[in-house]
Design an enzyme around this catalytic site. Structure first.
Site, PDB file in Angstrom:
ATOM      1  N   CYS A 116      43.300  75.699  25.044  1.00 41.90           N
ATOM      2  CA  CYS A 116      44.150  75.938  26.219  1.00 41.90           C
ATOM      3  C   CYS A 116      43.815  77.218  26.988  1.00 41.90           C
ATOM      4  CB  CYS A 116      45.630  75.921  25.857  1.00 41.90           C
ATOM      5  SG  CYS A 116      46.042  75.290  24.248  1.00 41.90           S
ATOM      6  N   LYS A 146      58.861  68.532  24.281  1.00 39.16           N
ATOM      7  CA  LYS A 146      57.685  67.707  24.000  1.00 39.16           C
ATOM      8  C   LYS A 146      58.087  66.307  23.547  1.00 39.16           C
ATOM      9  CE  LYS A 146      57.313  69.049  19.166  1.00 39.16           C
ATOM     10  NZ  LYS A 146      56.473  69.301  18.015  1.00 39.16           N
ATOM     11  N   HIS A 188      44.391  69.383  29.518  1.00 39.72           N
ATOM     12  CA  HIS A 188      45.512  70.136  30.073  1.00 39.72           C
ATOM     13  C   HIS A 188      45.714  69.714  31.507  1.00 39.72           C
ATOM     14  CE1 HIS A 188      44.243  72.538  26.596  1.00 39.72           C
ATOM     15  NE2 HIS A 188      45.540  72.566  26.418  1.00 39.72           N
ATOM     16  N   ARG A 222      40.382  76.720  12.562  1.00 42.83           N
ATOM     17  CA  ARG A 222      41.593  77.370  12.066  1.00 42.83           C
ATOM     18  C   ARG A 222      41.477  77.520  10.563  1.00 42.83           C
ATOM     19  NH1 ARG A 222      46.000  73.844  15.451  1.00 42.83           N
ATOM     20  NH2 ARG A 222      44.970  74.120  17.467  1.00 42.83           N
ATOM     21  N   ASP A 282      41.207  66.983  23.701  1.00 38.15           N
ATOM     22  CA  ASP A 282      42.175  67.819  24.388  1.00 38.15           C
ATOM     23  C   ASP A 282      42.141  67.606  25.891  1.00 38.15           C
ATOM     24  OD1 ASP A 282      44.162  69.628  24.207  1.00 38.15           O
ATOM     25  OD2 ASP A 282      42.906  71.335  23.652  1.00 38.15           O
ATOM     26  N   GLN A 291      39.349  68.456  19.017  1.00 40.79           N
ATOM     27  CA  GLN A 291      40.518  67.846  19.656  1.00 40.79           C
ATOM     28  C   GLN A 291      40.084  67.042  20.870  1.00 40.79           C
ATOM     29  OE1 GLN A 291      42.565  71.627  20.381  1.00 40.79           O
ATOM     30  NE2 GLN A 291      44.169  70.942  18.997  1.00 40.79           N
ATOM     31  N   HIS A 336      50.053  69.905  27.713  1.00 39.94           N
ATOM     32  CA  HIS A 336      48.994  69.739  26.714  1.00 39.94           C
ATOM     33  C   HIS A 336      49.128  68.317  26.177  1.00 39.94           C
ATOM     34  CE1 HIS A 336      48.969  74.229  25.854  1.00 39.94           C
ATOM     35  NE2 HIS A 336      50.189  74.072  26.315  1.00 39.94           N
TER      36      HIS A 336
END
Ligand SMILES: [Zn+2]
Ligand SMILES: [Zn+2]
Length: 648
Positions: free
Chosen positions: A337, A472, A388, A366, A386, A384, A518
């Site tokens: 992000c 969310k 945005h 991580r 991912d 991910q 997200h």
């Protein structure tokens, strides 16, 4: 008299001192027989606890999570009693209910117990259960509680009680057995009809390896013998579908101690599978107006100080990378992000440009403790899917609906038919915890609920479950074994636009803050492939299979024809391989079944002469002989049925 409000909103009057089980009886005898536990005004109570005030009462049965918890918690008392009777001198420590069953940590002293002892303990437990002993809670003064366990010589319980406040200590009695306990039991032991001890393991007192080692005994129990049988069958099936086992068998991924724990290595077949999944999503995202971006695997410390991740991923994470000269600090990227916020910041935007949707298959790192690592579901590096979305507050509702559409398309194409959703909102009692104004939150929460309604989602609302930076929506999918997996979170964020000072020019010519969403329908490629493996047992939808067809030649005389069939299939973009080994066709078929080839085609003299193939389908057997073109058409139809095109 007191007024009891039931979950359906109905209100009934009872004498003061009525118990939950009596309330159940007033509804029906059947319900009363099945009640395992109850909640009165947000507190779990015993089903025999007398109620003295007006309030809300929920009754729980085996079908409720809370009912199972009470059942397993009570079963751990029964197991503790059985252990104490069979192994005099064994010291009990703690024994909670867990997700599937319960355990008890026990200091067995000079006794050693193994699986050979399980039957004896199970039989004793069932004998106790048949006695239909009530569970009775009582408050005990601290002195008395300490005295009880000092006389027993149980230093563990003494330590637990020493840390409790006087006036809060309660014991639970059943039959001849007493335990230190906070409550939450089934009415009596009689409902425990089936028990099974699952395993023993070592465990340190209070999880501290400098403290004495105890034996953890795991068990599970059920109200019916049939439930236990089904549970054991499910476990057996889950073992067969373990993604770590299947990943190895299907040669999808591996791990190397040299590379590092929790860092998966994708083998060619696994990489091809991933690529197909990525392309599938990329195609849909392109139609939905996403633009691909690429960002590096590390980022400057300042980036994460700005985003707030530096504080969160500080000491318990991978440590910063330092440059040789400039004294600069970089972090392994834990999230995409912040990078995407800087991409947004690279250009000025007007309201006419929004929404911007930046997507990336971004790999993040991580730190997870080695004990927490598990196959592809808990790893230290993962990619991910991912994206945005940066939009105006007015566009939030529409964007949310579009993301739901895309997520549902993913689930549908990959065979996840059974799912529910959860909408996580603010805690209305504690609004100061959250950033952003009341007005903004209300708008966003309403937009999510409206979107969920319009898309006919089967959802629950959880108040107080939202992140501090926005509400969310989470999807929970149920796999073929009835296990739930969380996939596809859609998260609204008011925090990062603020922290990165993201802006756009509105129609009023003023500067405004965009809203950020997200979203990742797969979650991560690693976890998604794991879930997919466990859901399908490795029999992926045909469009996704690494190899869709194996061509088995009856003997080397037909290799040339097999090769011709291969080329024909490849012209139809069918992924096929040939098996020319001089094994019997029976053996080749058996191996192809194990390797989960969806289709096997057999070619011999007759097939070559007629230009046909003899087709076998995985798990079904012979489906007939047909021209190669017809076979290719059959596969094409099957693919089109599961892999629809994404319609915006
Ligand atoms: Zn208890
Ligand atoms: Zn994000």
């Amino acid at each position: 008299m007191i007024k009891i409000t039931l979950p359906d909103g109905s209100i009934k009057e009872f004498e003061k001192g009525v118990t939950p089980i009596e309330v159940a009886k007033s509804i029906s005898e059947g319900l009363a027989r099945n009640v395992l536990s109850a909640k009165f005004n947000d507190t779990i109570v015993e089903s025999t606890t007398p109620l003295y005030t007006d309030g809300n009462l929920t009754l729980y049965t085996w079908n409720d999570k809370e009912g199972k918890k009470a059942f397993w918690h009570s079963s751990s008392h029964v197991m503790a009693q059985a252990i104490q009777e069979l192994y005099p001198g064994a010291k009990l420590t703690i024994g909670p209910a867990i997700e599937n069953g319960f355990y008890y940590d026990v200091d067995f002293g000079e006794h050693k117990i193994s699986e050979n002892d399980f039957k004896k303990i199970e039989d004793k437990m069932l004998e106790i259960s048949r006695g239909k002993h009530d569970f009775n809670m009582r408050s005990v003064p601290k002195e008395e509680a300490l005295g009880y366990y000092q006389r027993e010589g149980n230093e563990f319980k003494v330590e637990l009680i020493e840390n409790l406040e006087d006036g809060t200590i309660t014991f639970c009695d059943h039959d001849t057995f007493t335990d230190l306990c906070r409550g939450g039991h089934i009415p009596n032991t009689g409902v425990i009809k089936a028990v099974k001890l699952m395993s023993v393991a070592g465990a340190y007192w209070r999880g501290d390896e400098t403290k004495p080692q105890l034996t953890r005994v795991y068990g599970v129990s059920f109200p019916k013998q049939k439930d236990l049988k089904e549970y054991l069958e499910l476990l057996e099936e889950a073992k067969k579908r373990d993604h770590r086992k299947l990943g190895k068998e299907l040669q999808l991924f591996t791990f190397s101690q040299k590379v590092g724990q929790g860092l998966p290595l994708w083998l060619p077949k696994g990489a091809a599978l991933r690529e197909r999944l990525e392309n599938f999503l990329k195609n849909a995202q392109k139609k939905a107006g996403y633009e691909m971006v690429v960002t590096p695997h590390i980022g400057h410390k300042e980036l994460y100080v700005t985003s707030g991740h530096y504080a969160k991923y500080g000491e318990d994470s991978f440590q910063p990378i330092h440059t040789p000269n400039e004294g600069e600090e970089f972090l392994l990227k834990p999230m995409n992000c912040p990078h995407h916020c800087e991409i947004y910041n690279a250009s000025p935007w007007s309201y006419k440009d929004l929404p911007k949707r930046f997507a990336e298959f971004g790999t993040v790192y991580r730190y997870e403790q080695s004990g927490e690592l598990h196959g592809l579901t808990r790893v230290r590096g993962f990619t991910q899917d991912d994206a945005h979305i940066f939009c105006t507050p007015d566009q939030l509702g529409d964007e949310f609906k579009k993301v739901i559409d895309l997520t549902l398309y993913v689930f549908d194409s990959l065979g996840f038919k059974d799912f529910t959703a959860q909408v996580s909102l603010r805690d209305p009692e504690n609004k100061s915890k959250y950033i952003g104004s009341d007005d903004v939150w209300e708008k966003a929460e309403n937009a999510i609920i409206t979107a969920a309604n319009e898309k006919n989602l089967n959802y629950v609302i959880e108040k107080g479950e939202a992140a501090f930076y926005g509400p969310k929506l989470d999807f929970m999918v149920k796999d073929a074994l009835g296990r739930s997996w969380q996939l596809g979170t859609i998260q609204v964020d008011y925090n990062l636009p603020e922290r990165f000072d993201l802006t756009y020019k509105g129609s009023d010519n003023e500067t405004h803050r965009p809203v950020m969403i997200h979203r990742a329908p797969f979650g991560s490629m690693e976890r998604f492939v794991a879930v997919l493996l466990e859901n399908t047992g490795g029999n992926f939808p045909l469009w996704l299979m690494p190899e869709q067809v194996t061509i088995l030649s009856l003997s080397e005389k037909y290799e040339k024809y097999a090769q011709k069939v291969l080329t024909l299939l490849e012209n139809h973009e069918i992924r096929a391989v040939t098996d020319h080994r001089s094994e019997t066709v029976g053996k080749k078929i058996r191996e192809a079944e194990v390797n989960k080839f969806p289709y096997m085609v057999i070619v011999g003299e007759q097939e070559e002469k007629d230009g046909t193939v003899s087709v076998r389908k995985h798990g079904q057997g012979d489906i007939g002989t047909m021209p190669v073109e017809e076979f290719a058409g059959l596969l094409d139809d099957e693919i089109k049925k599961t892999l629809r095109t994404f319609e915006v």
